[in-house]
Design an enzyme around this catalytic site. Sequence first.
Site: not given
Lengths: 211, 410
Positions: B156, B226, B322, B355-356
């Site tokens: 990232s 967040r 992602d 994405h994680d």
Amino acid sequence: MSYEPAPRSDEAMAALRPDLRAIAEMVPVGVRALDLGCGNGELLEYLTVHKQVKGRGIELSEEGVLACVRRGLSVRQGNLQEGLADYPDGSVDYVILSQTLPFLDDPAMILHEMLRVGSSAIVSLPNWGYWRCRLELLLTGRIPKAYDLDQRWHDSPRWQALTVTDFARFCEQIGVQITQQTYLSRGRRIHVRKIKNLRATTAIFMLIKAE
Amino acid sequence: MIDERSVGLVKPQFLTFAEDEPMQLESGATLGPVTIAYETYGRLNAERSNAILIVHALSGSAHAGGYHNPDDRKPGWWDECIGPGKAFDTDRYFVICSNVLGGCYGSTGPSSINPTTGKPYGLGFPVVTIGDMVHAQIKLIDHLGIDQLLCIAGGSMGGMQVLEWAAHHPQRVKATIPLATTAQHSPMLIAFSEVGRQAIYADPNWNNGDYYGQSVKPDAGLAVARMVGHITYLSEESMQQKFGRKLRNLERYGYEFETEFEVESYLKYNGNSFTRRFDANSYLYITKAMDYFDLTQPTGSLAAAFANSTAVKFLIVSFTSDWLYPSYHSKRLVSALTAAGADVTYLDIKSSWGHDAFLLEVDTMTKLIDSFLSRLAREENIAAPPVETSAVNDDDAAETPLAAQAGAAM
């Protein structure tokens, strides 16, 4: 850091799939090679370790790329159908395509791309002209399985059956010249030239751009 | 809690520089003095050639591996990949991780004290870039006496720093591992950054960044920022798997504006817990740094950016689900590097985690990273560090008692 000692060259050679063995013999020591559809990296590893080839690979499957990285090879995931656009002209000496041509949509495009990026190309392909294939079609009325390719017509990915004679004609048509050829019959090299299309189960061709 | 595959107890360390002469930033502004928080795991070899720099993502810290206290609930953020026998094998490599410039985990950032006013910088902190973050990392590497890193790895925003190193400091690194990243922050990414920032600006407690020492902080704004972030780190599939339409402690809909769905509860929990560990102004500065990131500048060509990086080896990884940093960003990078003639290994890992995934697909990542590093070590003749525990230099002082401490903790 400790590593397994590399196996002896002749032992490693004997462990290769027969068509890869024939390809490995055609590739000179120390050249730059690009292996298209390099699978688990068997050939590239041999060339890197025993022929000091600067080898790179392209492979579609995740398992294949992982296996190659595990062998310590430089391989990128990619689809050959998209061509080799990223590779500069003449950036390698040999571009290799083993047992993959019958699966590609546009064989002329890929052969031209191989000869744009490399000064020579090496192609191995299964031969449906093999006498048992012919007999199978004649006697059973079914599309034969190539001896060295374990795929039926309905298996994915789809393939296009072709014979070594088809391939030679095709090369002529698209301006590609065959400079070397090796014929294998069920894994063993055959030297009979005249009825090669009848006897070979796999053929290996070295190609350059026609003059 | 601390097992034998952990690096054990670690101590944060700090480097302060630019005390006499301030650090020149890409914006033209200057900053000084600058403190960088860092941790190290493993030992340097005699040639100082086995160092790997780990760079963190938006909300990360220098605490990548091991534990600060024996009773810590969680280890460092990439502990699954850092330790003896793990992807970044601390028996073989000297692993460094530092907190980025502008961060809030010990490195100089907007919450640090401005020496000229004696008060926290707040918005008086200069805007920093990914390039500035990397310049600070170079100071650290210089301080540790390392001429050339064996490898730099990160996902990232960490991947952006990795690419910045590769493009602009190729002589300082042999190989890089950019994960789930991009060479150019896309308009969609800038848009998500801006939503997060707007949420913070809109919180009255933000007070133009001047909230340090107040009884209230812009927690509501930071929590929303967040939450948006968390949505972008998941995928529809992973949300479906994780939460479905499940209700939280309810049999049926309450027909009221309370937290009813599992997914709402998850976002609320993560948003709130983030406010206890992160500084809202740092969030603004770091997202801004990401938005400015564009390696195609000034020529407009990505291949040109890597023209001098052909000796650097790359392991590039993207993840199929992602959608924040879609695979084609990585493929573009692979194309540019191939055109430049660099040695590139690339895999688009099939994953449903979004994405994680770069933190979650541990098995596949471990195989890839371990093999890639082994190949590097072989090709570059990298010696393993000495087996006996001995301090390599003063900076490793925290390293020396590690084995003993880890043993005591077990």
